[in-house]
Design a protein around this motif. Sequence first.
Motif, PDB file in Angstrom:
ATOM      1  N   ARG A 147       0.814  -1.218   0.000  1.00 50.93           N
ATOM      2  CA  ARG A 147       0.000   0.000   0.000  1.00 50.93           C
ATOM      3  C   ARG A 147       0.848   1.268   0.000  1.00 50.93           C
ATOM      4  O   ARG A 147       0.317   2.371  -0.042  1.00 50.93           O
ATOM      5  CB  ARG A 147      -0.928   0.009   1.224  1.00 50.93           C
ATOM      6  CG  ARG A 147      -1.939  -1.138   1.260  1.00 50.93           C
ATOM      7  CD  ARG A 147      -2.555  -1.253   2.639  1.00 50.93           C
ATOM      8  NE  ARG A 147      -1.536  -1.576   3.626  1.00 50.93           N
ATOM      9  CZ  ARG A 147      -1.676  -1.378   4.933  1.00 50.93           C
ATOM     10  NH1 ARG A 147      -2.792  -0.859   5.410  1.00 50.93           N
ATOM     11  NH2 ARG A 147      -0.715  -1.707   5.756  1.00 50.93           N
ATOM     12  N   SER A 148       2.160   1.112   0.057  1.00 49.97           N
ATOM     13  CA  SER A 148       3.059   2.259   0.155  1.00 49.97           C
ATOM     14  C   SER A 148       3.925   2.454  -1.091  1.00 49.97           C
ATOM     15  O   SER A 148       4.869   3.243  -1.066  1.00 49.97           O
ATOM     16  CB  SER A 148       3.978   2.090   1.378  1.00 49.97           C
ATOM     17  OG  SER A 148       3.222   1.931   2.551  1.00 49.97           O
ATOM     18  N   LEU A 149       3.613   1.770  -2.169  1.00 52.68           N
ATOM     19  CA  LEU A 149       4.454   1.855  -3.357  1.00 52.68           C
ATOM     20  C   LEU A 149       4.333   3.205  -4.054  1.00 52.68           C
ATOM     21  O   LEU A 149       5.279   3.687  -4.661  1.00 52.68           O
ATOM     22  CB  LEU A 149       4.103   0.714  -4.325  1.00 52.68           C
ATOM     23  CG  LEU A 149       4.410  -0.697  -3.812  1.00 52.68           C
ATOM     24  CD1 LEU A 149       3.975  -1.738  -4.823  1.00 52.68           C
ATOM     25  CD2 LEU A 149       5.900  -0.843  -3.507  1.00 52.68           C
ATOM     26  N   ASN A 150       3.145   3.808  -3.982  1.00 51.93           N
ATOM     27  CA  ASN A 150       2.946   5.138  -4.561  1.00 51.93           C
ATOM     28  C   ASN A 150       3.095   6.175  -3.460  1.00 51.93           C
ATOM     29  O   ASN A 150       2.240   6.270  -2.583  1.00 51.93           O
ATOM     30  CB  ASN A 150       1.554   5.228  -5.194  1.00 51.93           C
ATOM     31  CG  ASN A 150       1.262   6.611  -5.770  1.00 51.93           C
ATOM     32  OD1 ASN A 150       2.086   7.525  -5.680  1.00 51.93           O
ATOM     33  ND2 ASN A 150       0.083   6.766  -6.352  1.00 51.93           N
ATOM     34  N   PRO A 151       4.157   6.977  -3.455  1.00 57.87           N
ATOM     35  CA  PRO A 151       4.401   7.903  -2.337  1.00 57.87           C
ATOM     36  C   PRO A 151       3.319   8.967  -2.178  1.00 57.87           C
ATOM     37  O   PRO A 151       3.233   9.594  -1.130  1.00 57.87           O
ATOM     38  CB  PRO A 151       5.755   8.536  -2.685  1.00 57.87           C
ATOM     39  CG  PRO A 151       5.909   8.351  -4.146  1.00 57.87           C
ATOM     40  CD  PRO A 151       5.219   7.064  -4.473  1.00 57.87           C
ATOM     41  N   GLU A 152       2.479   9.183  -3.193  1.00 59.49           N
ATOM     42  CA  GLU A 152       1.399  10.159  -3.087  1.00 59.49           C
ATOM     43  C   GLU A 152       0.101   9.540  -2.589  1.00 59.49           C
ATOM     44  O   GLU A 152      -0.874  10.249  -2.346  1.00 59.49           O
ATOM     45  CB  GLU A 152       1.168  10.834  -4.443  1.00 59.49           C
ATOM     46  CG  GLU A 152       2.348  11.669  -4.910  1.00 59.49           C
ATOM     47  CD  GLU A 152       2.740  12.711  -3.879  1.00 59.49           C
ATOM     48  OE1 GLU A 152       1.843  13.427  -3.381  1.00 59.49           O
ATOM     49  OE2 GLU A 152       3.944  12.811  -3.559  1.00 59.49           O
ATOM     50  N   SER A 153       0.061   8.213  -2.453  1.00 57.08           N
ATOM     51  CA  SER A 153      -1.134   7.540  -1.951  1.00 57.08           C
ATOM     52  C   SER A 153      -0.715   6.375  -1.071  1.00 57.08           C
ATOM     53  O   SER A 153      -0.852   5.207  -1.427  1.00 57.08           O
ATOM     54  CB  SER A 153      -1.995   7.043  -3.119  1.00 57.08           C
ATOM     55  OG  SER A 153      -3.191   6.431  -2.633  1.00 57.08           O
ATOM     56  N   VAL A 154      -0.189   6.720   0.087  1.00 59.10           N
ATOM     57  CA  VAL A 154       0.386   5.746   1.017  1.00 59.10           C
ATOM     58  C   VAL A 154      -0.599   5.446   2.136  1.00 59.10           C
ATOM     59  O   VAL A 154      -1.320   6.329   2.600  1.00 59.10           O
ATOM     60  CB  VAL A 154       1.697   6.314   1.614  1.00 59.10           C
ATOM     61  CG1 VAL A 154       2.176   5.492   2.798  1.00 59.10           C
ATOM     62  CG2 VAL A 154       2.771   6.381   0.541  1.00 59.10           C
ATOM     63  N   GLN A 155      -0.627   4.186   2.566  1.00 55.81           N
ATOM     64  CA  GLN A 155      -1.333   3.818   3.796  1.00 55.81           C
ATOM     65  C   GLN A 155      -0.379   3.002   4.655  1.00 55.81           C
ATOM     66  O   GLN A 155       0.211   2.026   4.196  1.00 55.81           O
ATOM     67  CB  GLN A 155      -2.604   3.017   3.506  1.00 55.81           C
ATOM     68  CG  GLN A 155      -3.487   2.823   4.737  1.00 55.81           C
ATOM     69  CD  GLN A 155      -4.854   2.288   4.406  1.00 55.81           C
ATOM     70  OE1 GLN A 155      -4.999   1.416   3.546  1.00 55.81           O
ATOM     71  NE2 GLN A 155      -5.889   2.786   5.073  1.00 55.81           N
ATOM     72  N   VAL A 156      -0.196   3.427   5.893  1.00 52.76           N
ATOM     73  CA  VAL A 156       0.834   2.876   6.782  1.00 52.76           C
ATOM     74  C   VAL A 156       0.188   2.348   8.049  1.00 52.76           C
ATOM     75  O   VAL A 156      -0.756   2.942   8.574  1.00 52.76           O
ATOM     76  CB  VAL A 156       1.861   3.971   7.141  1.00 52.76           C
ATOM     77  CG1 VAL A 156       2.900   3.456   8.121  1.00 52.76           C
ATOM     78  CG2 VAL A 156       2.540   4.494   5.890  1.00 52.76           C
TER      79      VAL A 156
END
Length: 272
Positions: free
Chosen positions: A253-262
Amino acid sequence: MNVTVCQSCGMPLTTPAQFGTEADGSTTREYCIYCYKEGKFEQPGISLEGMTEMCTAILKDEGMDEESARSMLRNQLPFLKRWRTNTTDQHAGSLTENSTTSATPGQVTTNQSLSAQPVRYVTLPGKRLAGVSARTTNAIEISGKGCIQGIWNNYFASEHLPAPEAARYGCYTDYTDGITGEYTILVGHEVSPNESLPEGLDDILLPPATYAVFTSRKGPMAEVVGEAWGAVWAWEKQSDRTFTGDFELYDERSLNPESVQVDIYIAVRQSR
């Protein structure tokens, strides 16, 4: 370590002298003595933005960079008890995101609004993480002179990285005094217990533990990680924390730095 934060200004409460007082003179661990005395708030009419600006000025006087202080407070204060009643519905509504059901550790199983409560508890076996590490404190990091961003940069500059889709960890361990003392930050990935590490990589061993899991909304990494930590600091069960090792999980879920969920995993006592 029994540490909580003032539910008005966010100040860590580490000694009885910092506790606020009720009308009968008894102490409360919900609020600090500067915000709450003899059963009443010291600034009863102050707004959330007013509290943010007041605390920003205090932290600036203590040597913190002004914008770093203001950003930290804007992430943390809306989740504190004093402000949740009037602000959480509006604030959390803007953070609500759908998430998918999954058996993968750390995934949220229902639609969630970001709040100062974990989305779930999970017990995990021990982990060995390898990467780049350093010693620091929260005070150093929020002063604008910290090392965490540099640690991330050094890790991704390494020649010894797993595949891009492999999960990454931001791990916090070896605490000396809970949230107020030194700790080790390691940015890295999971490795097998007996794997030999190349020169330049450090490792840490996380013991088996139960974790309270906080999940961020989806959005730019620079925003959502700070917001999620704001929820952790505002969590009313700080006394459940064991400080045996906490970590941020950055998975697919964190591969796109503009749409991250951590996900943030906070080690807690098993009996809550």
